[in-house]
Design a protein around this motif. Structure first.
Motif, mmCIF file in Angstrom:
data_model
loop_
_atom_site.group_PDB
_atom_site.id
_atom_site.type_symbol
_atom_site.label_atom_id
_atom_site.label_comp_id
_atom_site.label_asym_id
_atom_site.label_seq_id
_atom_site.Cartn_x
_atom_site.Cartn_y
_atom_site.Cartn_z
ATOM 1 N N SER A 110 0.840 -1.198 0.000
ATOM 2 C CA SER A 110 0.000 0.000 0.000
ATOM 3 C C SER A 110 0.876 1.249 0.000
ATOM 4 N N ILE A 111 0.268 2.339 -0.460
ATOM 5 C CA ILE A 111 0.914 3.650 -0.415
ATOM 6 C C ILE A 111 -0.024 4.619 0.281
ATOM 7 N N ASP A 112 0.458 5.282 1.297
ATOM 8 C CA ASP A 112 -0.351 6.277 1.996
ATOM 9 C C ASP A 112 -0.082 7.648 1.374
ATOM 10 N N ALA A 113 0.275 8.635 2.170
ATOM 11 C CA ALA A 113 0.473 9.974 1.632
ATOM 12 C C ALA A 113 1.630 10.005 0.636
ATOM 13 N N MET A 114 1.466 10.828 -0.389
ATOM 14 C CA MET A 114 2.522 11.064 -1.368
ATOM 15 C C MET A 114 2.775 12.557 -1.408
#
Length: 121
Positions: free
Chosen positions: A30-34
């Protein structure tokens, strides 16, 4: 190994536009904030824009109204559309994201290698 790779930097005249892209690759859970950061010579690295998983965005005052951050979750990409560029926008732009790999299942704050943006007057 998870990594971020930026592209789209270059030389542009004041008032012009550029679009930066950043691709996350590897075994990603998963990727949260970018985020996009930038660092000009002699200056500290500064936060330019943030986008959450729910596409909530936030911008530095110096770029608000000129820059737009967006993301494509299906492609693990984040973008920075930069319009009405000014010479003071000249910097190395870095992609940053909170990424959880498949293994190990913990969150890492990950940086790209940077891309140069130069705005001539």
């Amino acid at each position: 190994q998870v990594q971020l790779v930026e592209s789209g930097g270059g030389l542009v005249q004041a008032g012009g536009s550029l679009r930066l892209s950043c691709a996350a690759s590897g075994s990603i859970f998963s990727i949260d904030a970018m985020r996009w950061y930038r660092q000009a010579p002699g200056n500290q690295r500064e936060l330019v824009a943030t986008i959450t998983t729910g596409s909530y965005t936030n911008y530095a005052e110096s770029v608000r109204g000129r820059f737009t951050i967006s993301r494509d979750n299906a492609k693990n990409m984040v973008y920075l559309q930069m319009n009405n560029l000014k010479p003071e926008d000249t910097a190395v732009y870095y992609c940053n994201a909170d990424i959880t790999p498949v293994i190990p299942r913990r969150k890492y704050n990950t940086w790209g290698q940077g891309t140069q943006v130069t705005v001539s007057s």
